[in-house]
Design an enzyme around this catalytic site. Structure first.
Site, PDB file in Angstrom:
ATOM      1  N   ALA A  61       0.791  -1.311   0.351  1.00 35.66           N
ATOM      2  CA  ALA A  61       0.252   0.264   0.041  1.00 35.66           C
ATOM      3  C   ALA A  61       0.427   1.241   0.017  1.00 35.66           C
ATOM      4  O   ALA A  61       1.620   1.346   0.940  1.00 35.66           O
ATOM      5  CB  ALA A  61      -0.459  -0.040   0.834  1.00 35.66           C
ATOM      6  N   LYS A  98      12.417   3.872  22.711  1.00 34.42           N
ATOM      7  CA  LYS A  98      13.298   3.091  22.370  1.00 34.42           C
ATOM      8  C   LYS A  98      14.002   2.612  23.996  1.00 34.42           C
ATOM      9  O   LYS A  98      13.476   1.307  23.560  1.00 34.42           O
ATOM     10  CB  LYS A  98      14.587   3.433  21.782  1.00 34.42           C
ATOM     11  CG  LYS A  98      14.334   4.142  20.150  1.00 34.42           C
ATOM     12  CD  LYS A  98      15.801   4.257  19.240  1.00 34.42           C
ATOM     13  CE  LYS A  98      15.429   4.485  18.382  1.00 34.42           C
ATOM     14  NZ  LYS A  98      16.931   4.787  17.375  1.00 34.42           N
ATOM     15  N   VAL A 149      14.145  -0.913  17.666  1.00 33.52           N
ATOM     16  CA  VAL A 149      14.506  -0.417  18.027  1.00 33.52           C
ATOM     17  C   VAL A 149      16.594  -0.171  18.116  1.00 33.52           C
ATOM     18  O   VAL A 149      16.742  -1.496  17.658  1.00 33.52           O
ATOM     19  CB  VAL A 149      14.755  -0.876  19.744  1.00 33.52           C
ATOM     20  CG1 VAL A 149      15.816  -0.583  20.811  1.00 33.52           C
ATOM     21  CG2 VAL A 149      13.465  -1.156  20.816  1.00 33.52           C
ATOM     22  N   GLY A 168      19.279   3.435   8.805  1.00 36.50           N
ATOM     23  CA  GLY A 168      19.363   2.939   6.808  1.00 36.50           C
ATOM     24  C   GLY A 168      18.026   1.819   6.526  1.00 36.50           C
ATOM     25  O   GLY A 168      17.760   1.264   7.837  1.00 36.50           O
ATOM     26  N   LYS A 176       8.511   2.734  17.007  1.00 38.74           N
ATOM     27  CA  LYS A 176       9.135   2.937  17.878  1.00 38.74           C
ATOM     28  C   LYS A 176       8.338   3.818  18.925  1.00 38.74           C
ATOM     29  O   LYS A 176       7.671   3.759  19.589  1.00 38.74           O
ATOM     30  CB  LYS A 176      10.683   3.772  18.193  1.00 38.74           C
ATOM     31  CG  LYS A 176      10.797   4.636  18.113  1.00 38.74           C
ATOM     32  CD  LYS A 176      11.170   4.215  16.643  1.00 38.74           C
ATOM     33  CE  LYS A 176      12.181   5.488  15.983  1.00 38.74           C
ATOM     34  NZ  LYS A 176      13.031   5.108  14.810  1.00 38.74           N
ATOM     35  N   ASP A 192      13.344  10.526  20.529  1.00 38.86           N
ATOM     36  CA  ASP A 192      13.240   8.961  19.985  1.00 38.86           C
ATOM     37  C   ASP A 192      13.795   8.260  20.372  1.00 38.86           C
ATOM     38  O   ASP A 192      13.662   7.221  21.179  1.00 38.86           O
ATOM     39  CB  ASP A 192      13.849   9.393  18.324  1.00 38.86           C
ATOM     40  CG  ASP A 192      14.750   7.853  17.980  1.00 38.86           C
ATOM     41  OD1 ASP A 192      13.270   7.529  16.335  1.00 38.86           O
ATOM     42  OD2 ASP A 192      15.668   7.811  18.069  1.00 38.86           O
TER      43      ASP A 192
END
Length: 458
Positions: free
Chosen positions: A61, A227, A154, A324, A127, A223
């Protein structure tokens, strides 16, 4: 020519077993989605051999069909169907697992809950979604008897969730500490190695693609707090408690403190720390001084690392890429392989699902930051230092602050001033705050004290 035996379709299982695929619906084809698809297609034979069955993306999607076709090209061949309706994917009867890569906490939450209601397993690298809505999502999955897997949420390429859930399952974990935000670590590395201020290092991170145009979640520590709440849930068997994580970012960190820390033999890292403290937990994210020889102090650039201390295994270190496309895709594929092998395992046997059985496990209380004990780095800018320094030290001692090391250093912007830099013994944060409040109004003490925690993590 040598052929890896894993590439044989008969390795690790019968041809019949391999002919029954795990059918995947992919929501989103951005950084994580495209990386996941690339890994699945490039290593299809190896993945099928290791999981015991093929893993096939049947539907994807996306918001813009034409853009997706133009960007992905041949990667969308081989039976992959594109659509612009994510709800049709989560409700499709021929989809076994929904992989959510769209991000955010609104549409993603609704789609994940609908997939669970439809009896489909879910894999996500989101996360924020699990940190903020994990209790609801895990409870729904347990009630429906499906799995929510999130290794990619994480530390990207580091298989830390599997390590906590499986490799260290026989251990009582005492604490974990990690560099779990690649953007902040890149910025801190540039500040240390190139002598940059925060703003200059952030601009470099944005130029090289390590920081978003709006980097707030990264540099303000949000962020990392997302985590850390998931790591703590797995380490201590408690629901995610993102709202209870004490969070400080690096956006107020000054280059002079990075320089002074290095001069004193320390590096500065943004750490997420979760620790048992009696019946309570410490959950905190903040810039931290570490001895330069410490393993975590050697983690530079955008890399991540997590150190775990447990009763039987002792101290273990997990290290890998912190960002990445295919690096995150690798973690998503690992979850899919896990599901292909063992989807029949009851959801309640997967940490932290145990925490969501009604009445079984309640959230552990989290210590207020003022009650957390550690050593501290303190910088006070002072005038007439020959008089002010002895007075400040005397007052701090009266308030219960013991100093293990003191330096009087040249002020970087004003040659008439000095910087009083202190490393304290271990004490409560509120004790230090009270002591500093007693001296900061003095006319010879200029501005607010700069305070950073100091950890040895031994």
């Amino acid at each position: 020519m040598y052929q890896d035996p894993l590439e044989s379709s008969h390795y690790g299982g019968t041809h019949t077993a391999l002919s029954i695929p795990l059918r995947v619906g992919l929501l989103g084809l951005g950084t994580v989605g495209s990386g996941t698809l690339a890994v699945l297609q490039r290593n299809a034979a190896l993945i099928a051999a290791r999981s015991g069955r093929r893993i096939e993306v049947r539907q994807v999607a996306v918001r813009d069909l034409e853009r997706a076709r133009a960007r992905m090209g041949a990667a969308l061949q081989g039976g992959v169907q594109l659509c612009d309706d994510a709800w049709s994917v989560v409700r499709h009867p021929d989809i076994d697992v929904v992989v959510e890569t769209i991000g955010g906490t609104t549409a993603a939450r609704a789609l994940v809950l609908e997939a669970i209601a439809q009896g489909k397993h879910v894999v996500t690298a989101n996360k924020a979604l699990l940190a903020e809505h994990g209790s609801e999502i895990f409870a729904a999955a347990q009630a429906r008897g499906v799995v929510v897997a999130y290794e990619g949420a994480v530390a990207v390429s580091i298989p830390i969730i599997k390590a906590l859930r499986e490799g260290l399952s026989g251990n009582r974990i005492e604490w974990l500490a990690g560099i779990i935000n690649g953007t902040s670590n890149f910025i801190l590395t540039a500040m240390r190695e190139q002598g940059m201020g925060f703003a200059q290092a952030l601009a470099l991170a944005q130029e090289k693609g390590y920081a978003e145009a709006d980097p707030a979640f990264d540099v303000q520590g949000v962020d990392a707090a997302h985590k850390l709440s998931l790591l703590a849930a797995n380490a201590f068997g408690t629901p995610p408690q993102f709202a209870q994580v004490h969070t400080e970012g690096i956006d107020r960190l000054e280059g002079v403190d990075v320089d002074f820390a290095q001069r004193l033999g320390y590096g500065v890292k943004l750490l997420g720390i979760a620790r048992r403290c009696g019946d309570a937990l410490e959950l905190r994210v903040h810039p931290t001084l570490l001895p330069q020889g410490h393993l975590l102090a050697q983690v530079h650039g955008s890399m991540n690392a997590i150190m775990v201390h447990s009763d039987a295994a002792g101290t273990t270190l997990f290290y890998g890429a912190g960002a990445g496309s295919e690096q995150t895709g690798s973690a998503v594929v690992a979850d899919l392989v896990d599901l292909a092998r063992s989807a029949q395992v009851a959801a309640a046997l997967r940490v932290p699902a145990l925490a969501f059985q009604p009445g079984a496990v309640r959230p552990a209380p989290v210590l207020d930051d003022g009650a957390v004990r550690s050593a501290f780095y303190v910088r006070l800018d002072v005038d007439r230092f020959e008089v002010s320094v002895p007075q400040v030290l005397q007052q701090l001692a009266l308030e219960g602050v013991r100093v293990q090391r003191m330096e009087v250093l040249a002020h970087p912007q004003d040659s008439t001033l000095r910087c009083l830099v202190l490393l304290t013994e271990v004490l409560r944060r509120d004790t230090l705050d009270t002591a500093l409040a007693a001296v900061q109004h003095w006319p010879t003490v200029l501005g607010q004290a700069q305070v950073l925690r100091l950890e040895t993590l031994g």
